[in-house]
Scaffold this active site. Structure first.
Site, PDB file in Angstrom:
ATOM      1  N   GLU A  25      11.198  13.859  -7.924  1.00 13.03           N
ATOM      2  CA  GLU A  25       9.667  13.272  -6.884  1.00 13.03           C
ATOM      3  C   GLU A  25       9.579  13.383  -5.805  1.00 13.03           C
ATOM      4  O   GLU A  25       8.472  13.621  -4.843  1.00 13.03           O
ATOM      5  CB  GLU A  25       9.517  11.853  -7.253  1.00 13.03           C
ATOM      6  CG  GLU A  25       9.621  10.853  -8.515  1.00 13.03           C
ATOM      7  CD  GLU A  25       9.416   8.989  -8.371  1.00 13.03           C
ATOM      8  OE1 GLU A  25       8.348   9.118  -8.705  1.00 13.03           O
ATOM      9  OE2 GLU A  25      10.558   9.038  -7.951  1.00 13.03           O
ATOM     10  N   TYR A  57     -13.204   5.124  11.080  1.00 12.47           N
ATOM     11  CA  TYR A  57     -13.566   5.350   9.670  1.00 12.47           C
ATOM     12  C   TYR A  57     -12.453   6.490   9.410  1.00 12.47           C
ATOM     13  O   TYR A  57     -11.189   6.705   8.511  1.00 12.47           O
ATOM     14  CB  TYR A  57     -13.814   5.020   7.958  1.00 12.47           C
ATOM     15  CG  TYR A  57     -15.063   5.711   8.348  1.00 12.47           C
ATOM     16  CD1 TYR A  57     -15.943   6.406   7.692  1.00 12.47           C
ATOM     17  CD2 TYR A  57     -16.114   4.685   8.120  1.00 12.47           C
ATOM     18  CE1 TYR A  57     -16.226   6.870   8.061  1.00 12.47           C
ATOM     19  CE2 TYR A  57     -17.398   4.627   8.606  1.00 12.47           C
ATOM     20  CZ  TYR A  57     -17.560   5.968   8.599  1.00 12.47           C
ATOM     21  OH  TYR A  57     -19.065   6.304   7.978  1.00 12.47           O
ATOM     22  N   GLU A  76       6.821   0.826  -1.113  1.00 16.19           N
ATOM     23  CA  GLU A  76       6.563  -0.769  -0.138  1.00 16.19           C
ATOM     24  C   GLU A  76       7.176   0.355   1.103  1.00 16.19           C
ATOM     25  O   GLU A  76       6.697  -0.519   2.515  1.00 16.19           O
ATOM     26  CB  GLU A  76       7.735  -1.724  -0.319  1.00 16.19           C
ATOM     27  CG  GLU A  76       7.301  -2.012  -1.837  1.00 16.19           C
ATOM     28  CD  GLU A  76       8.112  -1.553  -2.701  1.00 16.19           C
ATOM     29  OE1 GLU A  76       8.662  -1.957  -4.505  1.00 16.19           O
ATOM     30  OE2 GLU A  76       8.423  -0.391  -3.373  1.00 16.19           O
ATOM     31  N   LYS A 102       0.633   5.651  -7.250  1.00 21.15           N
ATOM     32  CA  LYS A 102       1.384   6.495  -8.013  1.00 21.15           C
ATOM     33  C   LYS A 102       0.804   6.615  -9.077  1.00 21.15           C
ATOM     34  O   LYS A 102       0.936   6.209 -10.362  1.00 21.15           O
ATOM     35  CB  LYS A 102       2.372   6.273  -8.299  1.00 21.15           C
ATOM     36  CG  LYS A 102       3.062   7.832  -8.364  1.00 21.15           C
ATOM     37  CD  LYS A 102       4.541   7.394  -8.096  1.00 21.15           C
ATOM     38  CE  LYS A 102       5.243   7.150  -6.797  1.00 21.15           C
ATOM     39  NZ  LYS A 102       7.132   7.731  -7.116  1.00 21.15           N
TER      40      LYS A 102
END
Length: 126
Positions: A25, A57, A76, A102
């Site tokens: 990954e 933004y 996290e 994901k």
């Protein structure tokens, strides 16, 4: 006119990044979706029509891209970094709602994604 609650947001920003516990990954990478809502008092910008009175933004998007470009094992950890960066760079931010998904997690199931969602409060604005 009285303002009850206000925020700016980025919805479903698609980015390619290299997060994950598995070595593959972090080497190959994957597609992610980030949705972010930053709560703050927009009243001044409502009255002035001046970009310097708002949380921009476009700058928020650059912050998200920067933090997503730094590989982490855990999502996290990524959302924690994004939250800290928002509060550092936008001191008027009162709180952040953030979802990081994901899109093709390696878990052997057909799904629309897996991820984390947090509500963070800027204790410096309390």
């Amino acid at each position: 006119m009285k303002l009850s609650e206000s925020s700016i947001f980025l919805n479903d920003v698609r980015l390619y990044a290299y997060h994950g516990v598995l070595e593959q990954e972090r080497r190959v990478g994957g597609e992610y979706s980030v949705s972010l809502r930053v709560h703050y008092n927009i009243y001044k910008a409502m009255e002035s029509d001046d970009v310097s009175d708002t949380l921009n933004y476009a700058l928020l998007l650059e912050l998200v891209k920067r933090e997503m470009a730094c590989p982490s094992s855990l999502l996290e950890h990524v959302v924690g970094r994004i939250g800290k960066a928002v509060f550092k760079e936008f001191p008027l931010a009162e709180s952040v709602d953030l979802t990081l998904t994901k899109l093709n997690p390696p878990m052997g199931a057909d799904s629309a994604g897996a991820g984390v969602s947090v509500h963070l409060i800027n204790d410096k604005t309390l």
